[in-house]
Design a protein around this motif. Sequence first.
Motif, short mmCIF file in Angstrom:
data_model
loop_
_atom_site.label_atom_id
_atom_site.label_comp_id
_atom_site.label_asym_id
_atom_site.label_seq_id
_atom_site.Cartn_x
_atom_site.Cartn_y
_atom_site.Cartn_z
N ALA A 71 -10.93 11.16 -33.88
CA ALA A 71 -11.64 11.64 -34.75
C ALA A 71 -12.29 10.41 -35.69
CB ALA A 71 -11.09 12.31 -35.71
N TYR A 72 -11.49 9.16 -35.84
CA TYR A 72 -12.25 8.36 -36.78
C TYR A 72 -13.32 7.61 -35.89
CZ TYR A 72 -12.65 3.37 -38.69
OH TYR A 72 -13.46 2.13 -39.00
N HIS A 73 -12.80 7.11 -34.62
CA HIS A 73 -13.95 6.58 -33.90
C HIS A 73 -15.10 7.22 -33.46
CE1 HIS A 73 -12.15 2.60 -33.44
NE2 HIS A 73 -11.12 3.28 -33.23
N VAL A 74 -14.95 8.68 -33.20
CA VAL A 74 -16.36 9.61 -33.13
C VAL A 74 -17.03 9.46 -34.21
CG1 VAL A 74 -16.65 12.16 -32.66
CG2 VAL A 74 -15.01 11.08 -31.18
N LEU A 75 -16.53 9.71 -35.25
CA LEU A 75 -17.15 9.47 -36.57
C LEU A 75 -17.99 8.44 -36.86
CD1 LEU A 75 -17.85 11.25 -39.15
CD2 LEU A 75 -16.01 10.22 -40.26
N ILE A 76 -17.56 7.21 -36.37
CA ILE A 76 -18.42 5.99 -36.68
C ILE A 76 -19.20 5.57 -35.52
CG2 ILE A 76 -16.71 5.19 -38.17
CD1 ILE A 76 -15.64 3.23 -36.01
N SER A 77 -19.03 6.49 -34.37
CA SER A 77 -19.82 5.83 -32.94
C SER A 77 -21.24 6.30 -33.24
CB SER A 77 -19.15 6.80 -31.80
OG SER A 77 -19.55 8.00 -32.09
N ILE A 151 -29.82 14.86 -26.56
CA ILE A 151 -29.52 15.77 -27.91
C ILE A 151 -28.66 14.83 -28.79
CG2 ILE A 151 -28.00 17.55 -28.92
CD1 ILE A 151 -28.78 19.32 -26.27
N TYR A 152 -27.81 14.01 -28.14
CA TYR A 152 -26.82 13.15 -28.96
C TYR A 152 -27.88 12.02 -29.49
CZ TYR A 152 -23.04 9.83 -30.30
OH TYR A 152 -22.12 9.18 -30.99
N GLN A 153 -28.67 11.46 -28.99
CA GLN A 153 -29.77 10.37 -29.51
C GLN A 153 -30.15 10.79 -30.71
OE1 GLN A 153 -30.03 7.35 -28.47
NE2 GLN A 153 -28.70 7.22 -26.51
N GLN A 154 -30.70 12.21 -30.46
CA GLN A 154 -31.47 12.72 -31.93
C GLN A 154 -30.77 13.23 -32.82
OE1 GLN A 154 -33.47 15.81 -29.95
NE2 GLN A 154 -35.21 14.50 -28.94
N HIS A 155 -29.23 13.77 -32.48
CA HIS A 155 -28.36 14.53 -33.51
C HIS A 155 -27.12 13.95 -33.75
CE1 HIS A 155 -31.84 17.27 -33.87
NE2 HIS A 155 -31.72 17.65 -32.49
N TYR A 156 -26.92 12.57 -33.32
CA TYR A 156 -25.52 12.21 -33.12
C TYR A 156 -24.62 12.18 -34.58
CZ TYR A 156 -26.53 7.70 -35.43
OH TYR A 156 -26.86 6.74 -36.22
N LYS A 157 -25.19 12.11 -35.60
CA LYS A 157 -24.72 11.88 -36.67
C LYS A 157 -24.03 13.61 -37.05
CE LYS A 157 -26.83 8.48 -39.49
NZ LYS A 157 -27.53 8.15 -40.52
N ILE A 158 -24.79 14.57 -36.82
CA ILE A 158 -24.27 16.02 -36.80
C ILE A 158 -23.19 16.19 -35.86
CG2 ILE A 158 -24.89 18.52 -36.48
CD1 ILE A 158 -27.70 17.42 -37.78
N ILE A 159 -23.65 15.97 -34.61
CA ILE A 159 -22.45 15.98 -33.68
C ILE A 159 -21.27 15.31 -33.91
CG2 ILE A 159 -22.24 15.57 -31.13
CD1 ILE A 159 -25.35 16.11 -30.52
N ASN A 160 -21.06 14.02 -34.23
CA ASN A 160 -20.12 13.26 -34.46
C ASN A 160 -19.30 13.96 -35.71
OD1 ASN A 160 -20.96 11.56 -32.64
ND2 ASN A 160 -21.17 9.87 -33.88
N ILE A 161 -20.03 14.45 -36.48
CA ILE A 161 -19.12 15.19 -37.68
C ILE A 161 -18.44 16.41 -37.23
CG2 ILE A 161 -19.60 16.64 -39.83
CD1 ILE A 161 -21.42 14.40 -40.68
N VAL A 162 -19.29 17.26 -36.21
CA VAL A 162 -18.63 18.66 -35.81
C VAL A 162 -17.48 18.25 -34.85
CG1 VAL A 162 -19.33 20.43 -34.29
CG2 VAL A 162 -20.82 20.00 -35.89
N ILE A 163 -17.45 17.08 -33.88
CA ILE A 163 -16.56 16.71 -33.04
C ILE A 163 -15.32 16.18 -33.86
CG2 ILE A 163 -16.04 15.43 -31.16
CD1 ILE A 163 -18.76 15.72 -30.03
N THR A 164 -15.57 15.44 -34.97
CA THR A 164 -14.58 14.95 -35.70
C THR A 164 -13.87 16.18 -36.51
OG1 THR A 164 -15.68 12.84 -36.07
CG2 THR A 164 -14.14 13.49 -37.84
#
Length: 175
Positions: A71-77, A151-164
């Motif tokens: 979760a931590y690494h997804v959040l900061i990736s 999609i990830y390139q455009q919205h990676y912060k939101i995606i990372n938060i959801v996956i986290t």
Amino acid sequence: MSFTPGPNTIMAMSEGQRKGFISALPFNLGVFIGILFTLAIALLFSEPLKHNHSFIIIMKIVGTLYLLYLAYHVLISKPDSAKEALERPVLKGILIQATNVKAMLYFLTGLTTFTLPDAWNSTFVRSILLIVIGIAGAIVWSLLGQVMNRIYQQHYKIINIVITALLLYSAVDLW
């Protein structure tokens, strides 16, 4: 767990994005072989440890810590952290899967702690089910690699938060 980001799914996505779905299949073959290897190791230890309460608690602790780590690494990736396309993809797929702690926890947990209806409760049926679900995660990530990457390139912060959040939920749900 099979569809959350981990070493094999991230690399499957990267291979799918860089090479296309068909050319990413050798990597997925390696993941499949690695899944079989990991399952064999888990099967050796799952039956003797199935009713060992201490082992189950230890695995829950290890699993929780690993999910928190992920979760931590997804959040900061960030999008630029994807690796280059692989040389010797079958071997890399085997090695990345066989050394994947998440995969070992997946099999040990699936074989020892989850309860299923009687018809699904045999070790053989559980093993087949775990294999199918396990390889499906890597294949889906390869298939959607290019789409996911855009999609990830455009919205990676939101995606990372959801996956986290999903990984944190999984860590809590272990208990």
